[in-house]
Design a protein around this motif. Structure first.
Motif, PDB file in Angstrom:
ATOM      1  N   HIS A   1       0.834  -1.204   0.000  1.00  0.00           N
ATOM      2  CA  HIS A   1       0.000   0.000   0.000  1.00  0.00           C
ATOM      3  C   HIS A   1       0.870   1.257   0.000  1.00  0.00           C
ATOM      4  O   HIS A   1       2.066   1.211   0.332  1.00  0.00           O
ATOM      5  CB  HIS A   1      -0.962   0.015   1.188  1.00  0.00           C
ATOM      6  N   HIS A   2       0.282   2.369  -0.351  1.00  0.00           N
ATOM      7  CA  HIS A   2       0.976   3.652  -0.443  1.00  0.00           C
ATOM      8  C   HIS A   2       1.176   4.243   0.956  1.00  0.00           C
ATOM      9  O   HIS A   2       0.313   4.110   1.830  1.00  0.00           O
ATOM     10  CB  HIS A   2       0.164   4.623  -1.299  1.00  0.00           C
ATOM     11  N   VAL A   3       2.318   4.897   1.175  1.00  0.00           N
ATOM     12  CA  VAL A   3       2.583   5.574   2.444  1.00  0.00           C
ATOM     13  C   VAL A   3       3.089   6.983   2.134  1.00  0.00           C
ATOM     14  O   VAL A   3       3.623   7.249   1.054  1.00  0.00           O
ATOM     15  CB  VAL A   3       3.623   4.816   3.306  1.00  0.00           C
ATOM     16  N   THR A   4       2.924   7.868   3.085  1.00  0.00           N
ATOM     17  CA  THR A   4       3.350   9.260   2.906  1.00  0.00           C
ATOM     18  C   THR A   4       4.866   9.376   3.093  1.00  0.00           C
ATOM     19  O   THR A   4       5.533   8.461   3.596  1.00  0.00           O
ATOM     20  CB  THR A   4       2.643  10.171   3.927  1.00  0.00           C
ATOM     21  N   GLU A   5       5.405  10.528   2.715  1.00  0.00           N
ATOM     22  CA  GLU A   5       6.855  10.743   2.727  1.00  0.00           C
ATOM     23  C   GLU A   5       7.474  10.621   4.117  1.00  0.00           C
ATOM     24  O   GLU A   5       8.651  10.275   4.242  1.00  0.00           O
ATOM     25  CB  GLU A   5       7.176  12.117   2.134  1.00  0.00           C
ATOM     26  N   GLU A   6       6.705  10.927   5.148  1.00  0.00           N
ATOM     27  CA  GLU A   6       7.267  10.911   6.506  1.00  0.00           C
ATOM     28  C   GLU A   6       7.798   9.531   6.901  1.00  0.00           C
ATOM     29  O   GLU A   6       8.710   9.414   7.729  1.00  0.00           O
ATOM     30  CB  GLU A   6       6.214  11.368   7.521  1.00  0.00           C
ATOM     31  N   PHE A   7       7.268   8.473   6.295  1.00  0.00           N
ATOM     32  CA  PHE A   7       7.697   7.124   6.652  1.00  0.00           C
ATOM     33  C   PHE A   7       9.016   6.731   5.988  1.00  0.00           C
ATOM     34  O   PHE A   7       9.553   5.664   6.261  1.00  0.00           O
ATOM     35  CB  PHE A   7       6.607   6.105   6.292  1.00  0.00           C
ATOM     36  N   TYR A   8       9.523   7.577   5.113  1.00  0.00           N
ATOM     37  CA  TYR A   8      10.811   7.326   4.474  1.00  0.00           C
ATOM     38  C   TYR A   8      11.949   8.066   5.180  1.00  0.00           C
ATOM     39  O   TYR A   8      13.097   7.975   4.758  1.00  0.00           O
ATOM     40  CB  TYR A   8      10.768   7.755   3.004  1.00  0.00           C
ATOM     41  N   GLY A   9      11.612   8.808   6.218  1.00  0.00           N
ATOM     42  CA  GLY A   9      12.616   9.603   6.914  1.00  0.00           C
ATOM     43  C   GLY A   9      13.475   8.767   7.851  1.00  0.00           C
ATOM     44  O   GLY A   9      13.095   7.683   8.298  1.00  0.00           O
ATOM     45  N   VAL A  10      14.667   9.299   8.166  1.00  0.00           N
ATOM     46  CA  VAL A  10      15.591   8.609   9.062  1.00  0.00           C
ATOM     47  C   VAL A  10      15.099   8.728  10.501  1.00  0.00           C
ATOM     48  O   VAL A  10      14.445   9.704  10.883  1.00  0.00           O
ATOM     49  CB  VAL A  10      17.010   9.201   8.928  1.00  0.00           C
ATOM     50  N   VAL A  11      15.401   7.718  11.320  1.00  0.00           N
ATOM     51  CA  VAL A  11      15.024   7.724  12.733  1.00  0.00           C
ATOM     52  C   VAL A  11      16.284   7.623  13.588  1.00  0.00           C
ATOM     53  O   VAL A  11      17.341   7.196  13.119  1.00  0.00           O
ATOM     54  CB  VAL A  11      14.062   6.564  13.070  1.00  0.00           C
ATOM     55  N   THR A  12      16.158   8.021  14.841  1.00  0.00           N
ATOM     56  CA  THR A  12      17.292   7.996  15.766  1.00  0.00           C
ATOM     57  C   THR A  12      17.482   6.598  16.335  1.00  0.00           C
ATOM     58  O   THR A  12      16.619   5.729  16.214  1.00  0.00           O
ATOM     59  CB  THR A  12      17.068   8.982  16.917  1.00  0.00           C
ATOM     60  N   SER A  13      18.634   6.412  16.983  1.00  0.00           N
ATOM     61  CA  SER A  13      18.921   5.126  17.617  1.00  0.00           C
ATOM     62  C   SER A  13      17.926   4.828  18.735  1.00  0.00           C
ATOM     63  O   SER A  13      17.572   3.663  18.973  1.00  0.00           O
ATOM     64  CB  SER A  13      20.347   5.118  18.157  1.00  0.00           C
ATOM     65  N   LYS A  14      17.461   5.875  19.434  1.00  0.00           N
ATOM     66  CA  LYS A  14      16.471   5.669  20.491  1.00  0.00           C
ATOM     67  C   LYS A  14      15.160   5.153  19.912  1.00  0.00           C
ATOM     68  O   LYS A  14      14.503   4.284  20.495  1.00  0.00           O
ATOM     69  CB  LYS A  14      16.238   6.976  21.258  1.00  0.00           C
ATOM     70  N   GLU A  15      14.781   5.677  18.759  1.00  0.00           N
ATOM     71  CA  GLU A  15      13.548   5.215  18.113  1.00  0.00           C
ATOM     72  C   GLU A  15      13.694   3.793  17.592  1.00  0.00           C
ATOM     73  O   GLU A  15      12.721   3.024  17.580  1.00  0.00           O
ATOM     74  CB  GLU A  15      13.183   6.176  16.979  1.00  0.00           C
ATOM     75  N   VAL A  16      14.888   3.428  17.167  1.00  0.00           N
ATOM     76  CA  VAL A  16      15.137   2.047  16.755  1.00  0.00           C
ATOM     77  C   VAL A  16      14.954   1.107  17.944  1.00  0.00           C
ATOM     78  O   VAL A  16      14.321   0.050  17.835  1.00  0.00           O
ATOM     79  CB  VAL A  16      16.557   1.897  16.169  1.00  0.00           C
ATOM     80  N   LEU A  17      15.486   1.521  19.113  1.00  0.00           N
ATOM     81  CA  LEU A  17      15.325   0.709  20.316  1.00  0.00           C
ATOM     82  C   LEU A  17      13.857   0.590  20.707  1.00  0.00           C
ATOM     83  O   LEU A  17      13.403  -0.495  21.114  1.00  0.00           O
ATOM     84  CB  LEU A  17      16.120   1.318  21.477  1.00  0.00           C
TER      85      LEU A  17
END
Length: 388
Positions: free
Chosen positions: A341-357
């Motif tokens: 399905h289609h997703v908006t541009e915000e989901f292609y952005g980089v995330v921090t290490s804290k968000e990965v955890l």
């Protein structure tokens, strides 16, 4: 010739044998000045006695330290006695809740080093036979609590560091340690395994391009490969080693197995889920000078590789890498095909290490909910005549 007439080295060898107990050595040292000097507190005899009794504890001492081994022996012995007294005094009322509010207060105020206490708890757990099952039960509970408390302190210190200094691999190891406190998991060991994979990638890279900048990193310098073609060579070599030589793969057959989320198990079993494989892939790439970034893509964690100007906010300036899919490189549209399905541009952005955890922890929590839901569903389908 009497015992005291023997050369010092031979006398030490006799006293270091496993025949004599600590009490025997104490009595021998009281007989004369020669034997007292041979059995001095900081000497070889008491060090060997300590090593024979608690071999796993020697890693806490440096070869250059001037250690009072007799004092350490007494401290460890007393810690063992106190540990057994505390374990024997525990009752089920301490475990009416997930974490007791006051059941461990006497443990946390002990005057001995924490590793002495943990070592005695491990010795209780390793008792042979079915004896002392109650002791083993409580020893395991206490050890879980103590180790998880220490890991939480380390995790807090980790999260207080600046975001750009946080290691994705270290965060994954801390989560692994917290969920498996009785396992022997340490960052040094995991890093050594990752370094071994990195060395294999360098060997492949050397056959393709002997002058590649990733082959000669300078000591203490952060390696950065800026040329896109050199970066591509690194990623190709990584895919060759990880997916062709070492046979790493996404675990499609048993996707919801919690072992897929633990980095030490990923390295042992060579399989995992998108986020755990991405952490491994990203760590190796960065050690070779290629800066990949984590992308918190819905339902399928990805990495992105910049093809345009560094720091670009245009999602089409990036190639997206699927570590779960053997390092396949995807366009924006192919990412959407991946999840359907289609997703908006915000989901292609980089995330921090804290968000990965946070996502890794969220995955484990969802696995727990999934497990208990399946258990409750299975109970509903059990016929009354079959029992539960």
């Amino acid at each position: 010739m009497g015992l005291t007439d023997l050369p010092g080295e031979l006398l030490e060898l006799i006293l270091c044998s496993g025949v004599l107990s600590a009490a025997d050595i104490g009595r021998v040292s009281c007989t004369c000045r020669r034997l007292w000097e041979t059995c001095q507190a900081r000497g070889k005899v008491w060090r060997e006695r300590f090593r024979r009794r608690w071999p796993s504890l020697l890693k806490y001492y440096s070869q250059t330290d001037n250690v009072n081994w007799l004092k350490e022996y007494k401290a460890r012995h007393n810690a063992g006695l106190e540990t057994r007294r505390i374990v024997a005094s525990f009752s089920k009322r301490f475990f009416s809740e997930h974490v007791p509010c006051d059941g461990f207060s006497d443990i946390e105020t002990l005057g001995c080093p924490g590793h002495f206490f943990e070592d005695e708890l491990m010795s209780i757990l390793n008792m042979e036979g079915r004896k002392c099952l109650t002791w083993k039960y409580y020893a395991k509970k206490i050890l879980y609590f103590l180790r998880q408390q220490n890991i939480l302190k380390n995790l807090k210190a980790y999260l207080e560091q600046p975001g750009d200094q946080l290691s994705f691999l270290e965060g994954a190891v801390l989560i692994d340690q917290y969920c498996n406190p009785l396992s022997d998991i340490c960052l040094t060991s995991v890093q050594a395994q990752v370094d071994d994979i990195t060395d294999k990638v360098r060997k492949v890279l050397r056959t393709k391009n002997p002058r590649h900048p990733s082959l000669a990193p300078k000591a203490g310098e952060v390696l950065i490969v800026s040329d896109v073609e050199f970066q591509r060579q690194v990623l190709d070599a990584m895919n060759c080693v990880l997916y062709e030589q070492l046979k790493y793969k996404g675990n499609e057959m048993d996707y919801y197995n919690s072992l897929n989320s633990f980095i030490h198990q990923v390295l042992i079993r060579r399989t995992g889920i998108p986020i755990s494989l991405s952490v491994l892939y990203l760590t190796i790439a960065r050690q070779l000078g290629v800066r990949l970034e984590p992308v918190n893509f819905p339902s399928h964690f990805l990495l992105r590789w910049c093809q345009g100007k560094e720091g670009s906010t245009d999602i089409f300036d990036y190639v997206y890498i699927d570590a779960f899919g053997k390092g396949k490189q995807l366009t924006v549209k192919e990412c959407e095909y991946l999840i359907g399905h289609h997703v908006t541009e915000e989901f292609y952005g980089v995330v921090t290490s804290k968000e990965v955890l946070q996502r890794m922890v969220g995955n484990l929590l969802n696995l727990g909910k999934r497990f208990w839901t399946s258990c409750s569903m299975s109970k509903r389908w059990i016929h009354p005549s079959m029992g539960q």
